[in-house]
Design an enzyme around this catalytic site. Structure first.
Site, mmCIF file in Angstrom:
data_model
loop_
_atom_site.group_PDB
_atom_site.id
_atom_site.type_symbol
_atom_site.label_atom_id
_atom_site.label_comp_id
_atom_site.label_asym_id
_atom_site.label_seq_id
_atom_site.Cartn_x
_atom_site.Cartn_y
_atom_site.Cartn_z
ATOM 1 N N GLU A 159 25.719 -42.622 9.726
ATOM 2 C CA GLU A 159 25.089 -42.550 8.397
ATOM 3 C C GLU A 159 24.830 -41.100 7.993
ATOM 4 O O GLU A 159 23.862 -40.802 7.309
ATOM 5 C CB GLU A 159 23.771 -43.329 8.377
ATOM 6 C CG GLU A 159 23.937 -44.818 8.451
ATOM 7 C CD GLU A 159 24.001 -45.468 7.077
ATOM 8 O OE1 GLU A 159 24.790 -46.389 6.920
ATOM 9 O OE2 GLU A 159 23.286 -45.028 6.165
ATOM 10 N N GLY A 165 9.782 -39.889 35.235
ATOM 11 C CA GLY A 165 10.369 -39.233 36.408
ATOM 12 C C GLY A 165 11.653 -39.922 36.823
ATOM 13 O O GLY A 165 12.427 -40.380 35.972
ATOM 14 N N SER A 187 32.405 -37.104 8.661
ATOM 15 C CA SER A 187 31.443 -36.442 7.771
ATOM 16 C C SER A 187 32.068 -36.188 6.396
ATOM 17 O O SER A 187 31.402 -36.280 5.375
ATOM 18 C CB SER A 187 31.004 -35.111 8.375
ATOM 19 O OG SER A 187 30.394 -35.319 9.628
HETATM 20 C C1 LIG Z 1 28.247 -46.702 16.976
HETATM 21 C C2 LIG Z 1 28.832 -46.249 15.676
HETATM 22 C C3 LIG Z 1 28.801 -47.093 14.585
HETATM 23 C C4 LIG Z 1 29.360 -46.689 13.367
HETATM 24 N N1 LIG Z 1 29.382 -47.575 12.336
HETATM 25 C C5 LIG Z 1 30.059 -47.243 11.206
HETATM 26 C C6 LIG Z 1 30.232 -48.209 10.173
HETATM 27 O O1 LIG Z 1 29.777 -49.346 10.261
HETATM 28 N N2 LIG Z 1 30.961 -47.842 9.090
HETATM 29 C C7 LIG Z 1 31.486 -46.590 8.949
HETATM 30 O O2 LIG Z 1 32.107 -46.331 7.925
HETATM 31 N N3 LIG Z 1 31.327 -45.647 9.913
HETATM 32 C C8 LIG Z 1 30.636 -45.950 11.044
HETATM 33 N N4 LIG Z 1 30.494 -45.010 12.044
HETATM 34 C C9 LIG Z 1 31.078 -43.673 11.886
HETATM 35 C C10 LIG Z 1 30.036 -42.578 11.685
HETATM 36 O O3 LIG Z 1 29.457 -42.702 10.410
HETATM 37 C C11 LIG Z 1 30.708 -41.214 11.920
HETATM 38 O O4 LIG Z 1 30.949 -41.097 13.305
HETATM 39 C C12 LIG Z 1 29.848 -40.052 11.426
HETATM 40 O O5 LIG Z 1 29.840 -40.038 10.028
HETATM 41 C C13 LIG Z 1 30.323 -38.701 11.911
HETATM 42 O O6 LIG Z 1 31.676 -38.521 11.668
HETATM 43 P P1 LIG Z 1 32.639 -38.019 12.858
HETATM 44 O O7 LIG Z 1 32.362 -38.862 14.034
HETATM 45 O O8 LIG Z 1 34.034 -37.961 12.348
HETATM 46 O O9 LIG Z 1 32.141 -36.570 13.195
HETATM 47 P P2 LIG Z 1 32.655 -35.183 12.522
HETATM 48 O O10 LIG Z 1 32.572 -35.290 11.050
HETATM 49 O O11 LIG Z 1 33.969 -34.817 13.125
HETATM 50 O O12 LIG Z 1 31.537 -34.183 13.019
HETATM 51 C C14 LIG Z 1 31.574 -33.582 14.311
HETATM 52 C C15 LIG Z 1 30.458 -32.547 14.394
HETATM 53 O O13 LIG Z 1 30.689 -31.513 13.413
HETATM 54 C C16 LIG Z 1 29.528 -31.389 12.585
HETATM 55 N N5 LIG Z 1 29.948 -31.032 11.223
HETATM 56 C C17 LIG Z 1 30.903 -31.610 10.454
HETATM 57 N N6 LIG Z 1 30.961 -31.011 9.251
HETATM 58 C C18 LIG Z 1 30.007 -30.060 9.241
HETATM 59 C C19 LIG Z 1 29.539 -29.113 8.268
HETATM 60 N N7 LIG Z 1 30.060 -29.046 7.048
HETATM 61 N N8 LIG Z 1 28.530 -28.278 8.611
HETATM 62 C C20 LIG Z 1 27.969 -28.346 9.827
HETATM 63 N N9 LIG Z 1 28.355 -29.211 10.797
HETATM 64 C C21 LIG Z 1 29.352 -30.060 10.497
HETATM 65 C C22 LIG Z 1 28.865 -32.742 12.623
HETATM 66 O O14 LIG Z 1 27.495 -32.680 12.248
HETATM 67 C C23 LIG Z 1 29.071 -33.139 14.071
HETATM 68 O O15 LIG Z 1 28.095 -32.549 14.880
HETATM 69 C C24 LIG Z 1 29.929 -45.388 13.250
HETATM 70 C C25 LIG Z 1 29.941 -44.535 14.362
HETATM 71 C C26 LIG Z 1 29.437 -44.954 15.558
HETATM 72 C C27 LIG Z 1 29.525 -44.026 16.747
#
Ligand SMILES: Cc1cc2nc3c(=O)[nH]c(=O)nc-3n(C[C@H](O)[C@H](O)[C@H](O)COP(=O)(O)OP(=O)(O)OC[C@H]3O[C@@H](n4cnc5c(N)ncnc54)[C@H](O)[C@@H]3O)c2cc1C
Length: 400
Positions: free
Chosen positions: A380, A356, A131
């Site tokens: 995204e 179900g 994020s």
């Molecule tokens: C199948 C798949 C395909 C993907 N494809 C791509 C791709 O092609 N290119 C690419 O670059 N990335 C890709 N991603 C990565 C994806 O964009 C990230 O997983 C996503 O942005 C979330 O980041 P994270 O997993 O590190 O979660 P984190 O950022 O660690 O978040 C964990 C939780 O904390 C919450 N959180 C974090 N910060 C805050 C805040 N400030 N306030 C409130 N809640 C918060 C989040 O909403 C979430 O619920 C992909 C991921 C998957 C699973």
């Protein structure tokens, strides 16, 4: 509000492919958990996958053809849909930030040819920068002696990572500037030894779509592979260092342009589940009547239909706004992605409930749709990140 004939023809054409080619293959590729190359190739043969195809979808002046195509494809199957559409994130980045010359050189290479199809990858996320993209640690340094960029770092969860020909890598040129010090680089795998695939991720859903880590180990690319060109980048960084506003934040720009399209994919999955549950409820009998004759089931379906249509209207509005150059005063792109992702997750869960016990088994497709839908509240930008973007836009305040 009515679609024009071109849009209807396009919708019906893509729907035919989704129904006849994707649906019958969906379960098999989900179980195999591998890229459905033969289906991508079939899509390329009919012009659905390729430079001309995407240019045609994008050229609609109303902006609606892109979400319409995505909804139909993902109605067919989301895993295969992502195998086909995953390339478009890299394409959007090149199109949005590249020079005319870079667009002409790299976008066709993202797709390959009908007989030798290729995919592309957009790599922003890292193990410690999901994020919070400002935490990106992949570094791009410029080697004056060879006139090359040298990239080092690790990318995580990259769709098509390591199997793509073209990788668009977001890297930091100046870590002290946070996300304003980022730039996007084109790294062609076949010409760059320093880019390798890390672990392939085993996933809950979208299993026909390849997701993997990508390693950059002294990956050398020509100076001209920075999107927008080096001169423009140097000028932008100089402005930021002087404390002036920078117009471009590489990763965020790409996400803004693609959010309504991603929302349309979620709507495709939700609609598939709704239609299936509706038919099932009209057939299945318990207590001597069709289960839809119970208000609790009929109302659930009424809510599903209402929510899906509502999400679609938000997606179409944001797509139209983006294409016609309207200002996103209230983060309408993020609104559309937020709503569509949450509706898809909720509606597919409701569909399992309406079926179900059958809904919970792999004999019926709704459990796969539910697994596929969940990603739309995560990638995204998670739902929380969309809410932060909307909250900041409506309040003008820095909501944390
Ligand atoms: C199948 C798949 C395909 C993907 N494809 C791509 C791709 O092609 N290119 C690419 O670059 N990335 C890709 N991603 C990565 C994806 O964009 C990230 O997983 C996503 O942005 C979330 O980041 P994270 O997993 O590190 O979660 P984190 O950022 O660690 O978040 C964990 C939780 O904390 C919450 N959180 C974090 N910060 C805050 C805040 N400030 N306030 C409130 N809640 C918060 C989040 O909403 C979430 O619920 C992909 C991921 C998957 C699973």
């Amino acid at each position: 509000m009515e679609l024009n004939q071109d849009q209807k023809d396009m919708r019906d054409w893509v729907h035919g492919f989704a129904q006849n080619v994707m649906r019958p293959a969906a379960s098999e590729w989900d179980e195999k958990e591998s890229t459905p190359w033969p289906i991508i190739q079939e899509a390329a043969k009919i012009g659905l996958y390729g430079f001309e195809g995407i240019a045609q979808f994008f050229s609609d002046p109303t902006g609606l053809t892109m979400p319409i195509v995505n909804e139909e494809l993902f109605w067919g199957d989301a895993g295969i849909g992502m195998a086909i559409m995953g390339t478009s994130l890299a394409v959007a980045s090149i199109f949005g930030q590249g020079t005319g010359e870079q667009i002409g050189e790299w976008i066709p290479r993202c797709f390959g040819t009908e007989t030798d199809v290729k995919v592309a990858a957009f790599c922003a996320s890292e193990p410690n920068a999901g994020s919070d993209v400002s935490q990106i640690r992949t570094r791009a340094t410029f080697d004056e002696t060879t006139n090359e960029w040298v990239l080092n770092g690790q990318k995580a969860w990259a769709t098509n990572g390591g199997i793509a020909d073209v990788h668009v890598i977001i890297a930091s040129v100046d870590t002290e500037l946070g996300s304003r010090g980022h730039a996007a680089f084109v790294v062609p795998m076949s010409e760059c030894k320093g880019l390798t695939q890390g672990a392939k991720v085993s996933k809950h859903g979208l299993r026909a779509s390849h997701t993997a880590d990508v390693y950059l180990d002294d990956a050398r690319i020509p100076a001209g592979n920075v999107l927008g060109g080096k001169e423009k980048l140097d000028a932008r960084l100089a402005r930021v260092r002087e404390g002036k506003k920078s117009k471009s934040q590489a990763a965020m720009q790409t996400f803004e342009a693609s959010r309504p399209t991603v929302g349309a994919q979620a709507i495709g999955i939700a609609r598939a589940a709704y239609e299936y549950a509706l038919e099932y409820a009209k057939e299945r009998e318990q207590f001597g009547r069709k289960i839809i004759e119970n208000q609790s089931i009929a109302f659930a379906l009424a809510d599903m239909k209402t929510e899906i249509d509502c999400a679609r209207l938000l997606v179409w509005r944001a797509s139209w706004m983006g294409k016609t150059g309207q200002t996103f005063e209230n983060a309408e792109g993020s609104m559309s992605k937020l709503k569509a992702g949450e509706v898809a997750t909720w509606a597919t869960e409701r569909a399992i409930h309406i079926l179900g016990g059958n809904g919970y088994t792999r004999e019926y497709p709704v459990e796969r749709w539910h697994r596929d839908a969940k990603i739309y509240t995560l990638f995204e930008g998670t739902s929380e990140i969309q809410r932060i973007v909307i909250a900041r836009a409506i309040s003008g305040m820095h909501i944390k």
